[in-house]
Design an enzyme around this catalytic site. Structure first.
Site, PDB file in Angstrom:
ATOM      1  N   ASP A   1     -12.000   2.892   4.250  1.00 54.81           N
ATOM      2  CA  ASP A   1     -11.165   1.790   3.782  1.00 54.81           C
ATOM      3  C   ASP A   1     -10.120   1.490   4.853  1.00 54.81           C
ATOM      4  OD1 ASP A   1      -9.482   0.090   1.944  1.00 54.81           O
ATOM      5  OD2 ASP A   1     -10.931   0.835   0.483  1.00 54.81           O
TER       6      ASP A   1
ATOM      7  N   SER B   1     -12.688  -3.413  -6.281  1.00 53.96           N
ATOM      8  CA  SER B   1     -12.234  -2.330  -5.401  1.00 53.96           C
ATOM      9  C   SER B   1     -11.543  -1.234  -6.200  1.00 53.96           C
ATOM     10  CB  SER B   1     -11.255  -2.882  -4.355  1.00 53.96           C
ATOM     11  OG  SER B   1     -11.911  -3.672  -3.405  1.00 53.96           O
TER      12      SER B   1
ATOM     13  N   HIS C   1      -4.574  -0.748   0.710  1.00 56.63           N
ATOM     14  CA  HIS C   1      -5.806  -0.810  -0.086  1.00 56.63           C
ATOM     15  C   HIS C   1      -6.494   0.544  -0.162  1.00 56.63           C
ATOM     16  CE1 HIS C   1     -10.014  -2.132  -1.007  1.00 56.63           C
ATOM     17  NE2 HIS C   1      -9.389  -3.064  -1.716  1.00 56.63           N
TER      18      HIS C   1
END
Length: 861
Positions: A574, A787, A611
């Site tokens: 990620d 996600s 994220h």
């Protein structure tokens, strides 16, 4: 009774200004209204087209191929029609010149806009097309100007009696056309060349063109400071395209055009600057609208129009009583070409149009810096226009000497170089190419796996050995050839491929090689002038298991079954992970092979975007946010500033198959026995990043063969059907996850099937709306997306395999348990139309929402 004296017999009476009829103001009013209409239509169509492109990108939809041609035609019709009327109907020479210039600029803008059918990934082809179209346009304008009848206006250079303030054409003011682009000096003017422009005998740049160079460099400075160049060919073509646009502008805004606004004897500079500059600014706005791919033209809409006033001041400086007309024309033409060419070079060369994206607006990324550069450019353009008007367009103003003008240009050129190598981002930052070979490793005859961790490790080691052997054998010739050309090859084995430098010519050469299957563009981000900043969370720290943890029953697994994920390692690819976060610090596996950052080369877990910290926290975080809080994690950075590339996605997937120490060689230093058991992947590789549908398929197949459980996000491009299309989500060898809300309804943004090949997608769903998890800096935040749902399913697999180690590596059985124990959820659709039902509820909900408690109990039994 007679007043005055009679005229001699046979001669017309002398011209008496006080007896002339008052001109009608309506042509001027019509021109003003047409100008306002032109600005509104141009800005509206360009901004609307870019926003449409960005909305389609955000929803994962393909670009509309006909969008920009239709917008270009719309601009031509809506702007060209009133411009044509202005060019042919009024008697005013200035109004007719205004209409003619706006008409031609609108036609050029429409042609340039059509070029945006070229995909942004092929930027070199677009720039080459723009250069060719601009040069052809310049030739067409010059040819047309020679054939059409010029408005008969006075010659300010010759000092003939001018037309009046009304610009009405009168036969008694003389019928000689003004000096055009190709006009030679006329006998009635004299052959004395003044100290301006481009002398016929020397061809050197005079003070007026040099002042234009200085102004253009001043407009370029913000881009040199805040932007970055692309590849060598891309930069060269940007220079060529900018020069071609400058030539077109110089051909369009020629001496004939400016003569229409030169009123008085000598011409009044103030009128020339204010009126002529305004008309020229609208024409430059039209040209700017067509220059650059979608997004790159927006800053030019701000910075180029004010240059019209600076051009007017420069042209006024060429018209001195001692000036030779031909030299004056050449000087003005050179000044226009230099100023416009340098002004459009900034957004053309120093930004990647694919990075001017709403996907990056939330941080101080390329859109932010493009806006800053455009604002700075607008300020510079206004200051230059005012300064040149004061310096050059005053009555009896003297043009600076050539030495002074040259010194100004040199100072700004040196400043641009210093800024580039200092606070700027020097060097070339072009895209790379991913060369995929035809032969991929054969993994079809692997020996049967022994259940448990030992069997998984043995299988992973064999897969790694075969992949590396195939790559080394088949890549040898290719790698030798590209190394000889210094194309900086980076080999891969998980997909048998080699990443190299190169543009269209290298790509064509590689695609013709017999061992090559296809060549993909591996996108590279251009550097920023300052770090984008770290994204942090503002939500309060959890005081217990979050709602999503309770909804899937993970808290009951901890309390009733005593399973928390210990003994299992989850791999996160990620934006990174904040290894110091309280919820994640204790879970990091450690060692020299648990962290890899191919983007920035960091040696310890870190995350700027947030994220990756959020997704990793949802999988293994403590403090009530993670599904498997006692599982360990390893991390890899495959996203930088929310964008990735095929090469970096492969870097991380290879690291997950066979981790290697920092600075190690993936081919020789890989440790497949240290591979994490479960991978969470909250990303997809769309075409804008360079992937085609099969780009990562060999990687997914190899990871499945190695017994590594791969979980992937379905994507956030719902509610459209068949929106699960970005690798690796469509692949049968990965478990694809959609999102639901707290009421058990599928989130409208959750992507849906069907997918090519018949695999049912998504496989399962999990909570993905308002999910609270860790963020960099120790904070927390609630985020939405598939996600957020994906790492929870990875956490459930970690709980299952922790509860029953014999299940480790048994991917078919694990997938079946997840599907069999899933609970029903409520599907949502785009509309009530049967075509929006996506072929059935299973393509929206999958098998249902994962049930951690039921899945772990089934795994134990």
């Amino acid at each position: 009774m007679q007043v005055g004296s009679a005229s001699p017999a046979g001669q017309p009476p002398p011209y008496q200004p006080w007896a002339a009829p008052r001109p009608s103001p309506w042509p001027v009013v019509a021109a003003v209204l047409a100008g306002c209409w032109t600005v509104a239509v141009t800005v509206g169509t360009q901004a609307g087209g870019w926003i449409t492109d960005q909305v389609l990108l955000a929803f994962g939809l393909d670009r509309i191929g006909w969008l920009w041609p239709v917008l270009g035609l719309t601009t031509v019709v809506l702007v060209g029609t009133p411009a044509l009327l202005l060019a042919v109907l009024p008697r005013s020479a200035a109004v007719r010149a205004t209409g003619w210039v706006w008409l031609v600029a609108a036609l050029a803008s429409g042609v340039f806009t059509v070029l945006r059918v070229v995909p942004p990934v092929h930027h070199e082809a677009y720039l080459a097309g723009l250069a060719g179209a601009a040069l052809l346009g310049a030739f067409a304008v010059r040819w047309s100007a020679r054939r059409r009848a010029y408005p008969r206006v006075s010659d300010p250079v010759a000092g003939a009696a001018p037309h009046g303030d009304s610009d009405a054409m009168r036969p008694e003011v003389g019928d000689a056309a003004p000096p055009g682009d190709g006009d030679a000096a006329r006998p009635d003017v004299g052959g004395v060349a003044g100290p301006i422009g481009l002398r016929r005998e020397s061809r050197r740049l005079g003070p007026v063109p040099l002042l234009a160079v200085a102004a253009g460099l001043a407009l370029l400075l913000p881009w040199v400071w805040l932007g970055a160049l692309g590849g060598l060919l891309e930069t060269a073509l940007a220079l060529l395209a900018a020069a071609a646009v400058g030539v077109l502008a110089a051909t369009l805004l020629n001496a004939t055009f400016w003569s229409a606004f030169a009123v008085g004897r000598p011409p009044r500079p103030a009128r020339l600057v204010l009126v002529g500059g305004l008309v020229a600014g609208v024409a430059l706005l039209l040209l700017a609208a067509g220059v650059g791919q979608s997004g790159a033209q927006l800053p030019a809409l701000l910075t180029l129009p004010p240059a019209g006033f600076a051009l007017a001041a420069l042209w006024s400086a060429t018209w001195r009583p001692t000036a030779d007309p031909a030299d004056a024309t050449r000087a003005g033409r050179a000044a226009t070409g230099w100023l416009v060419g340098l002004a459009v070079l900034g957004p053309l060369a120093f930004t990647d149009p694919e990075e001017i994206s709403l996907l990056l607006v939330g941080t101080r990324d390329v859109p932010y810096w493009v806006a800053v550069a455009a604002g700075a450019g607008l300020t510079v353009a206004v200051l230059v226009a005012i300064g040149y008007a004061v310096l050059l367009a005053r009555p009896k103003a003297r043009t600076p000497s050539r030495r002074v003008a040259a010194a100004a240009a040199v100072v700004l050129l040196v400043t641009a170089v210093v800024v580039d190598v200092g606070p700027g981002q020097p060097g070339l930052h072009g895209e790379r190419l991913l060369v995929v070979l035809r032969e991929q490793a054969d993994l079809s005859d692997l020996p049967a796996a022994t259940p448990g961790q030992a069997g998984r490790d043995a299988r992973a080691a064999e897969v790694y050995r075969r992949l590396v052997a195939t790559a080394e054998r088949t890549q040898a010739d290719l790698r030798r050839d590209v190394e000889r050309l210094r194309l900086d090859p980076v080999p891969y084995y998980l997909v048998n491929a080699v990443e190299v430098d190169g543009g269209p010519f290298v790509r064509a050469w590689l695609a013709r090689r017999p061992e090559v299957a296809r060549v993909l563009v591996s996108q590279q981000l251009r550097p920023l002038p300052a770090p984008a900043g770290q994204t942090r969370g503002a939500a309060p720290a959890p005081t217990g298991p979050e709602w999503n943890i309770r909804q899937i029953g993970a808290d009951k697994v901890w309390s009733q079954l005593g399973v928390t994920g210990s003994g299992i390692v989850v791999g996160s690819s990620d934006s990174g992970v904040d290894g110091g976060h309280p919820a994640l610090r204790a879970g990091f596996r450690g060692g020299d092979d648990s962290w890899y950052d191919p983007w920035n080369g960091t040696r310890a877990p870190t995350d700027k975007g947030g994220h990756g910290t959020h997704t990793t926290g949802s999988a293994v975080g403590r403090a009530g946010v993670g599904v498997a809080p006692d599982a360990q994690w390893v991390g890899c950075v495959n996203l930088d500033r929310n964008l990735g590339s095929p090469g970096h996605y492969l870097n991380c997937l290879q690291f997950m198959l066979a981790p290697f120490p920092a600075g190690g060689d993936p081919f020789t230093d890989g440790r497949p026995e240290r591979a994490p058991q479960v991978l969470t992947n909250s990303w997809g590789c769309p075409p804008i990043e360079g992937c085609d549908p099969a780009a990562l398929l060999p990687a997914a197949t190899a990871l499945d063969a190695a017994g590594i459980f791969v979980v992937a996000a379905a994507g956030n491009t719902g509610p459209w059907c068949a929106s699960i299309d970005d690798p690796p989500a469509p692949y049968a060898d990965v478990l694809t996850v959609g999102a639901v809300d707290a009421q058990g309804r599928v989130a409208e943004f959750s992507s849906r099937g069907p997918v090519p090949g018949g695999a049912g997608k998504p496989d399962v769903v999990a909570p993905g709306v308002g999910v609270v998890s860790a963020m960099p800096g120790g904070g927390y935040a609630a985020l939405d997306g598939t996600s957020m749902a994906t790492p929870q399913v990875a956490g459930v697999v970690a709980l299952m395999w922790s509860a029953n180690p014999a299940l480790v590596g048994d991917l078919p059985r694990t997938r079946q348990i997840l599907r069999d124990t899933a609970t029903p959820v409520t599907p949502t659709y785009r509309s009530g139309d049967a075509a929006d039902a996506c072929g059935g509820p299973a393509n929206v909900t999958g098998a249902g929402q994962v049930d951690a408690f039921a899945a772990v109990r089934a795994a134990q039994s």
